[in-house]
Design an enzyme around this catalytic site. Structure first.
Site, PDB file in Angstrom:
ATOM      1  N   GLN A  19       0.807  -1.197  -0.002  1.00  0.00           N
ATOM      2  CA  GLN A  19       0.026  -0.131   0.046  1.00  0.00           C
ATOM      3  C   GLN A  19       1.015   1.392   0.137  1.00  0.00           C
ATOM      4  O   GLN A  19       1.710   1.374   0.843  1.00  0.00           O
ATOM      5  CB  GLN A  19      -0.828   0.062   1.153  1.00  0.00           C
ATOM      6  CG  GLN A  19      -1.549   1.078   1.477  1.00  0.00           C
ATOM      7  CD  GLN A  19      -2.001   1.161   2.977  1.00  0.00           C
ATOM      8  OE1 GLN A  19      -1.449   0.701   3.912  1.00  0.00           O
ATOM      9  NE2 GLN A  19      -3.094   2.262   3.451  1.00  0.00           N
ATOM     10  N   SER A  60       1.601   6.701   2.252  1.00  0.00           N
ATOM     11  CA  SER A  60       2.460   7.854   2.916  1.00  0.00           C
ATOM     12  C   SER A  60       3.770   8.244   2.387  1.00  0.00           C
ATOM     13  O   SER A  60       4.253   7.638   1.678  1.00  0.00           O
ATOM     14  CB  SER A  60       2.860   7.037   4.527  1.00  0.00           C
ATOM     15  OG  SER A  60       1.793   6.448   5.146  1.00  0.00           O
ATOM     16  N   SER A  82       5.222  -1.024   4.108  1.00  0.00           N
ATOM     17  CA  SER A  82       5.224  -2.408   4.533  1.00  0.00           C
ATOM     18  C   SER A  82       5.530  -3.149   3.204  1.00  0.00           C
ATOM     19  O   SER A  82       4.749  -2.973   2.305  1.00  0.00           O
ATOM     20  CB  SER A  82       4.170  -3.081   5.415  1.00  0.00           C
ATOM     21  OG  SER A  82       3.987  -1.914   6.498  1.00  0.00           O
ATOM     22  N   GLU A  95      -8.336  -1.338   5.687  1.00  0.00           N
ATOM     23  CA  GLU A  95      -7.329  -1.546   6.809  1.00  0.00           C
ATOM     24  C   GLU A  95      -7.578  -1.614   8.202  1.00  0.00           C
ATOM     25  O   GLU A  95      -7.042  -2.510   8.931  1.00  0.00           O
ATOM     26  CB  GLU A  95      -6.188  -0.177   6.437  1.00  0.00           C
ATOM     27  CG  GLU A  95      -5.073  -0.232   7.262  1.00  0.00           C
ATOM     28  CD  GLU A  95      -3.978   0.637   6.939  1.00  0.00           C
ATOM     29  OE1 GLU A  95      -4.315   1.789   6.514  1.00  0.00           O
ATOM     30  OE2 GLU A  95      -2.703   0.147   6.822  1.00  0.00           O
ATOM     31  N   ASN A 137      -3.172   6.501  16.786  1.00  0.00           N
ATOM     32  CA  ASN A 137      -4.216   6.561  18.064  1.00  0.00           C
ATOM     33  C   ASN A 137      -4.719   8.023  17.839  1.00  0.00           C
ATOM     34  O   ASN A 137      -6.344   8.100  18.111  1.00  0.00           O
ATOM     35  CB  ASN A 137      -3.649   6.348  19.468  1.00  0.00           C
ATOM     36  CG  ASN A 137      -3.428   5.160  19.562  1.00  0.00           C
ATOM     37  OD1 ASN A 137      -3.514   4.134  18.673  1.00  0.00           O
ATOM     38  ND2 ASN A 137      -3.228   4.530  20.644  1.00  0.00           N
ATOM     39  N   GLU A 138      -4.175   8.992  17.925  1.00  0.00           N
ATOM     40  CA  GLU A 138      -4.972  10.421  17.779  1.00  0.00           C
ATOM     41  C   GLU A 138      -5.822  10.472  16.579  1.00  0.00           C
ATOM     42  O   GLU A 138      -7.191  11.058  16.745  1.00  0.00           O
ATOM     43  CB  GLU A 138      -3.755  11.594  17.770  1.00  0.00           C
ATOM     44  CG  GLU A 138      -3.025  11.574  18.807  1.00  0.00           C
ATOM     45  CD  GLU A 138      -1.743  10.585  19.138  1.00  0.00           C
ATOM     46  OE1 GLU A 138      -1.297   9.863  18.236  1.00  0.00           O
ATOM     47  OE2 GLU A 138      -1.293  10.238  20.279  1.00  0.00           O
TER      48      GLU A 138
END
Ligand SMILES: Cc1cc2nc3c(=O)[nH]c(=O)nc-3n(C[C@H](O)[C@H](O)[C@H](O)COP(=O)(O)OP(=O)(O)OC[C@H]3O[C@@H](n4cnc5c(N)ncnc54)[C@H](O)[C@@H]3O)c2cc1C
Length: 395
Positions: A115, A118, A150, A233, A356-357
């Site tokens: 994927q 980013s 990844s 995802e 997490n944010e």
């Protein structure tokens, strides 16, 4: 015994035989061979449509298989992004030709997927991406850089998002492409992480030609395609957690604590009970979501809840393991090697697939209906934004 229980029993019997001869750390070739056997036995793509190579069965069979698989270390990690994200995106948005061409080899482990979202200047705010795709003859020419990808070194194909209209605001003007990772213009460089291994990579694209029929979900409509991938995802990371035993789980940590004679200590037992309860609550939520999926209710943004809880649980398990087992657990060898690796890997769970944010922001906005975060750049042409390297150059 119900049909589903019988299905799970057969799956377990098959897994016992199929995993018997596997080495402790299977290589890529062994992983591919295992995936082909899994597919040929009917256990890959259990719920995927038959016309593209899946089994066309229900979520109940999928869950029965996952329950059985939980007790085995399956060498399927390298296929996770294809199975959890790229394949489901192609099934949702791909053309008929794309589905017929790519789904079966993906399910059989013949082709590995990554994927490519980013970038150095675009992580949480991935819509700020700067990789460009410009029309070139019948297709497109891609230039730019991706990071944290990844399994890129093993991958044959990637789902990439690139900017195709810099004059449109940042969420428009993006297109998703299927990119051949073996194209000579693709350079993959491994990045070492704190486990000591290189799970992810940085990738450079220099004049990579992509044919027009490799666009997924429509030209300039890549943001919707990317959101589709990200929803898959989060659900796949969160719900896939039951697939294999985690070393820093209650079972793993309590086994090691018992082996060391620590479980008579009331404080140790207290921490282990806390871990057990959190795991149980997580598993029950997971089971509930699976039943909702079976009943036709898509998790949607609630996939972020399960992803966030898994990240919290993973970090909590790592803390408990470190507290109970002490400094030995950070040693990268001996009986605690798997735990040591799990501890170093744990913080990554709070980042990969969205931090997490960001999960909390999504839960606030889309699940709880709280006011949205202000987005002052939403309607500004991308070209005018100071993001990524545009910050420095003003271009
Ligand atoms: C194990 C792992 C595997 C990965 N695999 C892939 C992959 O295969 N493909 C891929 O494309 N990417 C992958 N990534 C990248 C991952 O998606 C990004 O790391 C992630 O989206 C965060 O982006 P960033 O690292 O640029 O951090 P940033 O976005 O720069 O964030 C830095 C910090 O700021 C916080 N923050 C940012 N914006 C906000 C906000 N609006 N509100 C509150 N806090 C905010 C973040 O939570 C974080 O703590 C992977 C990452 C990890 C750790």
């Amino acid at each position: 015994m119900t049909d589903i229980e019988e299905y799970g029993r057969r799956a377990r019997a098959w897994l016992e035989t199929a995993t018997a001869g596997l080495p402790g750390e299977p290589g890529l070739q062994q992983a591919r061979e295992f995936m082909a056997r899994l597919y040929d036995a009917g256990y890959s793509g259990i719920t995927w449509p038959e016309e593209y190579g899946g089994q066309g069965l229900s979520v109940a069979e999928e869950r029965a298989f996952q329950q059985a698989a939980k007790d085995f270390a399956l060498p399927v990690g390298v296929f996770g992004i294809g199975l959890g994200m790229c394949g489901p995106t192609l099934l949702s948005l791909g053309t008929e030709e794309q589905k017929r061409r790519y789904i079966r080899p993906l399910l059989r482990g013949e082709e590995i997927w990554c994927q490519l979202f980013s970038e150095p200047g675009a992580g949480s705010d991935v819509a700020s991406l700067q990789t460009r795709a410009v029309p070139d003859g019948d297709g497109w020419l891609i230039n730019g850089q991706k990071v944290w990808t990844s399994v890129a070194r093993q991958a044959d194909y990637g789902l990439l998002i690139a900017r195709t209209d810099p004059d449109a605001p940042k969420h428009r003007g993006i297109t998703m492409f299927i990119v051949d990772m073996h194209h000579p213009g693709v350079t993959v460089r491994p990045l070492r992480d704190m486990t000591g291994e290189s799970h992810f990579n940085e990738i450079f694209f220099d004049d990579v030609e992509v044919p027009a029929d490799q666009v997924v979900g429509g030209v300039h409509d890549g943001w919707n395609a990317a959101v589709t991938t990200l929803l898959h995802e989060r659900v796949s990371i969160g719900m896939g957690a039951t697939r294999t035993e985690r070393p820093a789980s209650f079972a793993g940590v309590s086994r090691r604590a018992a082996e060391r004679g620590l479980t008579a200590d009331a404080a140790v037992r207290d921490r282990l009970v806390d871990l057990y309860l959190r795991e149980r609550a997580f598993d029950l939520l997971n089971a509930r979501m699976a039943q909702e999926v079976k009943a036709g209710i898509a998790p949607g943004a609630r996939g972020s809840v399960i992803k966030l809880l898994l990240a919290d649980l993973t970090l909590f398990g790592a803390d408990v393991a470190a507290e109970i087992l002490g400094p030995d657990v950070v040693a990268h060898d001996g009986a605690d090697a798997a735990l040591a690796r799990a501890l170093s890997w744990a913080p990554g769970m709070a980042l990969g697939g969205g931090t997490n944010e960001i999960m909390r922001n999504i839960i606030g906005d889309r699940v709880l209906g709280l006011p949205r975060e202000p987005q002052v750049d939403r309607d500004v042409p991308f070209r005018e934004l100071r993001v990524g390297t545009q910050k420095e150059t003003g271009k």
